[in-house]
Scaffold this motif. Structure first.
Motif, PDB file in Angstrom:
ATOM      1  N   ALA A 118       0.729  -1.219   0.083  1.00 30.42           N
ATOM      2  CA  ALA A 118       0.078  -0.055  -0.011  1.00 30.42           C
ATOM      3  C   ALA A 118       0.816   1.222  -0.058  1.00 30.42           C
ATOM      4  O   ALA A 118       0.366   2.228  -0.345  1.00 30.42           O
ATOM      5  CB  ALA A 118      -0.877  -0.095   1.477  1.00 30.42           C
ATOM      6  N   ALA A 119       2.146   1.149   0.443  1.00 25.68           N
ATOM      7  CA  ALA A 119       3.026   2.177   0.686  1.00 25.68           C
ATOM      8  C   ALA A 119       3.770   2.566  -0.717  1.00 25.68           C
ATOM      9  O   ALA A 119       4.462   3.515  -0.805  1.00 25.68           O
ATOM     10  CB  ALA A 119       4.091   2.046   1.803  1.00 25.68           C
ATOM     11  N   LEU A 120       3.525   1.427  -1.651  1.00 27.33           N
ATOM     12  CA  LEU A 120       4.384   1.781  -2.905  1.00 27.33           C
ATOM     13  C   LEU A 120       3.888   3.194  -3.591  1.00 27.33           C
ATOM     14  O   LEU A 120       2.474   3.554  -3.774  1.00 27.33           O
ATOM     15  CB  LEU A 120       4.388   0.667  -3.855  1.00 27.33           C
ATOM     16  CG  LEU A 120       5.050  -0.656  -3.378  1.00 27.33           C
ATOM     17  CD1 LEU A 120       4.957  -1.709  -4.218  1.00 27.33           C
ATOM     18  CD2 LEU A 120       6.273  -0.446  -3.220  1.00 27.33           C
ATOM     19  N   ASP A 121       4.773   3.759  -4.286  1.00 24.37           N
ATOM     20  CA  ASP A 121       4.494   5.167  -4.809  1.00 24.37           C
ATOM     21  C   ASP A 121       3.903   4.727  -6.465  1.00 24.37           C
ATOM     22  O   ASP A 121       4.015   3.251  -6.727  1.00 24.37           O
ATOM     23  CB  ASP A 121       5.340   6.102  -5.029  1.00 24.37           C
ATOM     24  CG  ASP A 121       6.768   5.546  -5.672  1.00 24.37           C
ATOM     25  OD1 ASP A 121       6.692   4.768  -6.715  1.00 24.37           O
ATOM     26  OD2 ASP A 121       7.968   6.273  -5.671  1.00 24.37           O
ATOM     27  N   ALA A 122       3.430   5.658  -7.020  1.00 28.77           N
ATOM     28  CA  ALA A 122       2.830   5.315  -8.580  1.00 28.77           C
ATOM     29  C   ALA A 122       3.687   4.914  -9.180  1.00 28.77           C
ATOM     30  O   ALA A 122       3.482   4.012 -10.042  1.00 28.77           O
ATOM     31  CB  ALA A 122       2.087   6.679  -9.010  1.00 28.77           C
TER      32      ALA A 122
END
Length: 233
Positions: free
Chosen positions: A194-198
């Motif tokens: 969920a914390a991964l960036d775009a």
């Protein structure tokens, strides 16, 4: 112990294979290796987990069939109680080998599936020596499994690059009071996902890795189904 031999239409001209599923055939295993291309079908029935490979240098994905060694809760007197059986199980008793640039097919001559009469099971070769439709299907499964295993290296590499694998311990008390404990397994770290960036998500998507990642997450609900199967006896 397996006794692999190069499959050929002379030595194995009259070879026949029993294709059902039973403990006699060695199907009483709690897990089987799977490839990412299978994750969509696998997650409909089994938890998908990861396990370190021998030497601890990598990981393999597994479909989990039971909660203890030698236990397959999908194996019944009538066969396999699920709509999808992983390739690593269905390809038995055949294996794929590599000779230079060429892929070869081997057969485990000690496999119990080969112990059948002249009118039992599936023929491997036709009278003139050409492959039967059954063997053609086996060849297709072996190729898919081989390609899938090659592709898994990139998938596992991406999971490790983004720190998406985390170890877990699964403990449960069954209806009869017995306890089950699974350890040494890994799953997807949902918080890290969920914390991964775009940009990271886009790279995973373009590589074809994002869908199988979410299939792993979705599959974890099948632990409840395994417990229910165990409690039903």
């Amino acid at each position: 112990m397996a006794k692999p031999a190069l499959l050929n239409n002379i030595t194995h001209q009259h070879l026949r294979v029993r294709t059902g599923h039973s403990a006699e055939f060695g199907d009483n295993q709690m897990a089987a290796p799977i490839v990412a291309a299978e994750f969509r079908q696998v997650q409909a029935h089994y938890p998908i987990v990861f396990r370190p490979t021998e030497g601890g240098n990598g990981f393999e994905a597994l479909a989990l069939f039971g909660l203890a060694a030698g236990e397959n809760l999908f194996l019944t007197n009538a066969g396999w109680d699920a709509d999808y059986v992983p390739l690593a199980v269905r390809r038995q008793p055949f294996l794929i080998g590599v000779s230079g640039q060429e892929l070869t097919v081997h057969v485990d001559e000690d496999n119990a599936r080969l112990r059948c009469g002249p009118d039992e099971g599936e023929a491997v070769f036709l009278e003139e020596g050409s492959p039967t439709p059954y063997l053609e299907h086996v060849n297709s499964m072996l190729f898919s499994l081989h390609q899938g295993m090659l592709e898994m290296a990139g998938f596992i590499g991406a999971l490790r690059e983004h720190a998406l694998l985390e170890s877990f311990v699964f403990e449960v008390e069954l209806a009869d009071g017995a306890e089950r404990r699974l350890e040494g397994l890994y799953t997807i770290n949902e918080e890290q996902l969920a914390a991964l960036d775009a940009a990271a998500l886009d790279r995973l998507h373009r590589a074809g890795y994002l869908l199988p990642i979410y299939m792993v997450v979705a599959s974890l609900s099948n632990f409840r189904a395994l417990i229910d199967r165990q409690n039903r006896g």
